[in-house]
Design a protein around this motif. Structure first.
Motif, PDB file in Angstrom:
ATOM      1  N   ALA A  13       0.823  -1.217   0.000  1.00  0.00           N
ATOM      2  CA  ALA A  13       0.000   0.000   0.000  1.00  0.00           C
ATOM      3  C   ALA A  13       0.854   1.262   0.000  1.00  0.00           C
ATOM      4  O   ALA A  13       0.342   2.361  -0.228  1.00  0.00           O
ATOM      5  CB  ALA A  13      -0.933   0.000   1.209  1.00  0.00           C
ATOM      6  N   LEU A  14       2.155   1.113   0.271  1.00  0.00           N
ATOM      7  CA  LEU A  14       3.045   2.268   0.344  1.00  0.00           C
ATOM      8  C   LEU A  14       3.770   2.487  -0.987  1.00  0.00           C
ATOM      9  O   LEU A  14       3.931   1.559  -1.783  1.00  0.00           O
ATOM     10  CB  LEU A  14       4.079   2.068   1.458  1.00  0.00           C
TER      11      LEU A  14
ATOM     12  N   PHE B 143       9.986   1.262   4.868  1.00  0.00           N
ATOM     13  CA  PHE B 143       9.104   0.611   5.841  1.00  0.00           C
ATOM     14  C   PHE B 143       9.957  -0.096   6.900  1.00  0.00           C
ATOM     15  O   PHE B 143      10.902  -0.820   6.578  1.00  0.00           O
ATOM     16  CB  PHE B 143       8.201  -0.409   5.150  1.00  0.00           C
ATOM     17  N   LYS B 144       9.612   0.119   8.174  1.00  0.00           N
ATOM     18  CA  LYS B 144      10.307  -0.563   9.258  1.00  0.00           C
ATOM     19  C   LYS B 144       9.288  -1.130  10.243  1.00  0.00           C
ATOM     20  O   LYS B 144       8.300  -0.471  10.585  1.00  0.00           O
ATOM     21  CB  LYS B 144      11.244   0.403   9.999  1.00  0.00           C
ATOM     22  N   LEU B 145       9.533  -2.354  10.702  1.00  0.00           N
ATOM     23  CA  LEU B 145       8.712  -3.003  11.724  1.00  0.00           C
ATOM     24  C   LEU B 145       9.616  -3.323  12.909  1.00  0.00           C
ATOM     25  O   LEU B 145      10.608  -4.039  12.768  1.00  0.00           O
ATOM     26  CB  LEU B 145       8.073  -4.283  11.182  1.00  0.00           C
TER      27      LEU B 145
ATOM     28  N   ASN C   8      -5.795   1.771   6.830  1.00  0.00           N
ATOM     29  CA  ASN C   8      -6.216   3.172   6.731  1.00  0.00           C
ATOM     30  C   ASN C   8      -5.098   4.116   7.163  1.00  0.00           C
ATOM     31  O   ASN C   8      -4.849   5.147   6.531  1.00  0.00           O
ATOM     32  CB  ASN C   8      -7.457   3.416   7.599  1.00  0.00           C
ATOM     33  N   LEU C   9      -4.419   3.771   8.253  1.00  0.00           N
ATOM     34  CA  LEU C   9      -3.325   4.620   8.729  1.00  0.00           C
ATOM     35  C   LEU C   9      -2.150   4.598   7.755  1.00  0.00           C
ATOM     36  O   LEU C   9      -1.485   5.626   7.548  1.00  0.00           O
ATOM     37  CB  LEU C   9      -2.885   4.172  10.120  1.00  0.00           C
ATOM     38  N   ALA C  10      -1.879   3.429   7.156  1.00  0.00           N
ATOM     39  CA  ALA C  10      -0.792   3.336   6.179  1.00  0.00           C
ATOM     40  C   ALA C  10      -1.086   4.193   4.949  1.00  0.00           C
ATOM     41  O   ALA C  10      -0.200   4.881   4.423  1.00  0.00           O
ATOM     42  CB  ALA C  10      -0.577   1.878   5.777  1.00  0.00           C
ATOM     43  N   ILE C  11      -2.331   4.162   4.496  1.00  0.00           N
ATOM     44  CA  ILE C  11      -2.714   4.967   3.327  1.00  0.00           C
ATOM     45  C   ILE C  11      -2.592   6.454   3.641  1.00  0.00           C
ATOM     46  O   ILE C  11      -2.112   7.247   2.818  1.00  0.00           O
ATOM     47  CB  ILE C  11      -4.145   4.600   2.876  1.00  0.00           C
TER      48      ILE C  11
END
Length: 665
Positions: free
Chosen positions: A374-375, A381-383, A405-408
């Protein structure tokens, strides 16, 4: 009345002269005494002689006016009682020639006053005599009462819940009560003689204190609220009234401060205001929920045939590339419309809630692979996760929607690229932390914190109060519905959690989601249930739907899937097929809300006639209404409109395969 002389009598002439001289001396002393002095007849207690002070003290015009009066007439008490008490006192004179007692004096004008009376017995030529000396105690009594009142006032001030302080003209502390010690933590011995500046919290500027001091210097009362610092460093808030104390000339000689610690009251007021705001917010949410619930059924019924026929067209146009593309665009638009309805239902908390036990870190690790898609490619991106396992109860699909939703939103906030970070860890939310952030309806305890951060454009401070409101968006009209964050908020609240946001313009945004932890108890899920096979065994399906467009579509889809379909427009028609035409369907596929009877009632009637029949309920309504009807609890399977061919096939297959397994078992 003559006083007996106990010495031997000489010559009569000398005796007379000496006696006369003694009487003159006695008379001079008698009148010189400032107290009232009465000579009384022993038998009648009537006044036979008075001194000059007596008639003045008792308000009579002359001494002669008082002669012959009973001494008890000068007492304000009941005459009978006064005589009795006086006789009783006189009887004591046999042992002690002087008796002193309190006396309630009464003047000629009937006004009373406190007095002290002394009775003295003596011997005369005619027999025993009485002398009564009365002293006005009014001033002494008043002074004593003032002292008692002063002591009582001091005790009262010491026991007040309000803080009382006294300052001299230079604002040095001269007195503090016990409430001050309790509120500040300082003992009075530590503060007497000190300027109260050591209490300053640092939250007020010099202008604040200057204004207060100027008001007091003008001799005016100052009223206000300010914050001070306790001995342990805690800040507390006081409501104060400071009054200048003036002498008889009007000059200020001291300052009296009466203050109340209102810290807890202000906290309660803030909580009350917060609850009122949340109540207004909940009313707004409820209004939107009613709107969403009202349109959901009709809109879903409209979307169902659009989606179904579009899918059928897409299959029919398999060999015609352009037509197939157009049909797929219709499908895509319909799915977006369906998701919009579902977002409304989630916000209003009317979406069906399917709880599973979830291990958070495993779920995040699995789902974040999807989030990366989605990004944008220019977003790193980090987890970040701890090695511990965290278990929660939640609806997997809804929680994934929160992260998506937060990622978008983060992606849209970083058009030039940036960093998107998710981390999880266990935290403890205590009462103090919840109070600081003015959080209510959240239970203190163990929570998992899922923190989503980005380095995007941030959120303007003026928008903070509205970011969770439905339809509020700062995006362009064609780039957002304004339901993303409201959906996130609704889902978190459904999970009895708490969401907090921090953002700085041109720095980034962090959303902190707190979800209550549980102890691991059973099967842990972090992936969605696998879909069923869609193979058909030529089973018979009784389709009951009052909306003709939906019924025709569902019938076409079922025929396409290979089922033998029997249609009914309502419950009465369906019962006629079963009872009159002896139809024995393998499955009853029925709408829940219909004019003549609801779907559950219809199923009960048919199952009475054919206990082996299986049922799959469908509806454009969701949530509380279906729960009240007991539809969801009936078998846990429910077909939500609008549905795809795949969803329809999977749900039917699942119900029928359960029946087959039961028969084979």
């Amino acid at each position: 009345m003559k006083i007996k002389n106990s010495s031997k009598v000489g010559k009569e002439e000398n005796c007379t002269e000496k006696h006369a001289a003694g009487l003159n001396i006695f008379q001079a002393l008698f009148n010189a005494v400032k107290e009232s002095v009465f000579l009384l007849d022993y038998a009648t207690l009537k006044i036979v002689a008075v001194n000059d002070s007596a008639h003045e003290i008792f308000g009579y015009d002359s001494k002669q006016e008082m002669l012959g009066l009973e001494i008890v007439s000068l007492c304000s008490e009941n005459r009978k009682k006064a005589v009795k008490d006086l006789r009783q006192t006189i009887s004591l004179l046999e042992k002690d020639k002087k008796q002193t007692f309190e006396w309630s004096g009464q003047k000629k004008d009937k006004t009373s006053f406190f007095a002290e009376m002394s009775l003295i017995s003596f011997e005369t030529d005619e027999g025993p005599g009485l002398m009564a000396i009365t002293r006005d105690l009014t001033r002494e009594k008043n002074a004593d009462e003032i002292l008692k009142a002063r002591d009582l006032l001091f005790l009262a001030i010491e026991q007040l819940e309000e803080i009382v302080m006294l300052f001299d003209r230079n604002y040095r502390i001269t007195y503090v009560n016990s409430a001050y010690e309790k509120a500040t933590g300082y003992l009075r011995d530590e503060v007497i003689g000190q300027n109260p500046d050591f209490l300053k919290s640092g939250l007020h500027g010099d202008d604040f204190y200057q204004n207060k001091n100027e008001t007091l210097a003008r001799g005016e009362i100052w009223k206000g609220q300010f914050s001070n610092r306790r001995k342990n460093g805690d800040i507390y808030t006081e409501e104060a009234v400071v009054t200048p104390v003036k002498d008889s000339n009007g000059d200020i000689i001291a300052f009296l401060a009466v203050k109340q610690d209102v810290t807890e009251m202000l906290k309660l007021n803030r909580e009350k205001e917060l609850l009122e705001n949340q109540f207004r917010q909940s009313q707004k949410m409820e209004s939107i929920g009613r709107l969403a619930g009202g349109i959901a059924h009709d809109l879903n019924n409209l979307l169902t045939p659009i989606l179904g026929y579009s899918e059928m067209l897409a299959e029919d146009f398999m060999n015609e590339k352009m037509k197939k593309k157009s049909a797929k665009e219709i499908v895509k638009a319909t799915l977006r419309a369906r998701d919009l309805v579902r977002q409304l239902l989630i916000y209003s908390r009317k979406q069906i809630f399917q709880i599973h036990e979830i291990e958070v870190n495993s779920w995040l690790k699995s789902f974040c692979e999807m989030l990366k898609g989605a990004l944008s490619e220019n977003i790193e991106f980090k987890l970040s996760q701890s090695s511990d396992q965290f278990f929660i109860n939640g609806d997997l699909a809804l929680l994934e929607r929160v992260l998506m939703n937060l990622a978008i939103n983060s992606r849209d906030a970083m058009p030039e690229g940036g960093l998107f970070l998710i981390d999880s860890r266990e935290v403890w939310l205590d009462e103090q932390m919840l109070a600081i952030h003015e959080v209510v309806n959240v239970v203190p305890g163990r929570y998992v914190l899922i923190q989503i951060s980005d380095t995007g454009c941030g959120i303007a401070k003026e928008n903070f109060a509205e970011i969770f409101d439905p339809f509020f968006t700062t995006k362009d009209v064609d780039k957002g519905t304004g339901l993303g964050l409201s959906t996130v908020y609704g889902i978190v609240k459904q999970h009895k959690g708490y969401i907090w946001v921090y953002s700085e313009r041109n720095v980034g945004t962090t959303f902190k989601i707190y979800l209550p932890l549980i102890e691991k108890s059973g099967k842990v899920e972090f992936e969605k249930t696998e879909e069923f096979e869609t193979a058909c065994n030529n089973e018979k399906v009784l389709l009951v739907e009052d909306d003709e467009a939906v019924r025709i579509l569902a019938s076409g889809l079922l025929n396409r899937l290979g089922y033998k379909v029997f249609e009914a427009g309502n419950g009465t028609q369906a019962l006629a097929l079963v009872k009159d035409r002896l139809l024995k369907p393998d499955l009853l596929l029925t709408d829940v809300i219909m004019p003549d009877m609801n779907g559950k009632e219809l199923y009960q009637h048919i199952s009475d006639h054919d206990p082996e029949v299986k049922v799959l309920f469908m509806s454009g309504y969701t949530g509380s209404l279906l729960n009240r009807l007991g539809v969801v609890e009936n078998n846990g399977l429910f077909l939500e409109k609008p549905f795809t061919i795949k969803t329809l096939a999977d749900k039917i297959r699942r119900v029928l395969d359960e029946k087959e397994q039961a028969l084979n078992g």
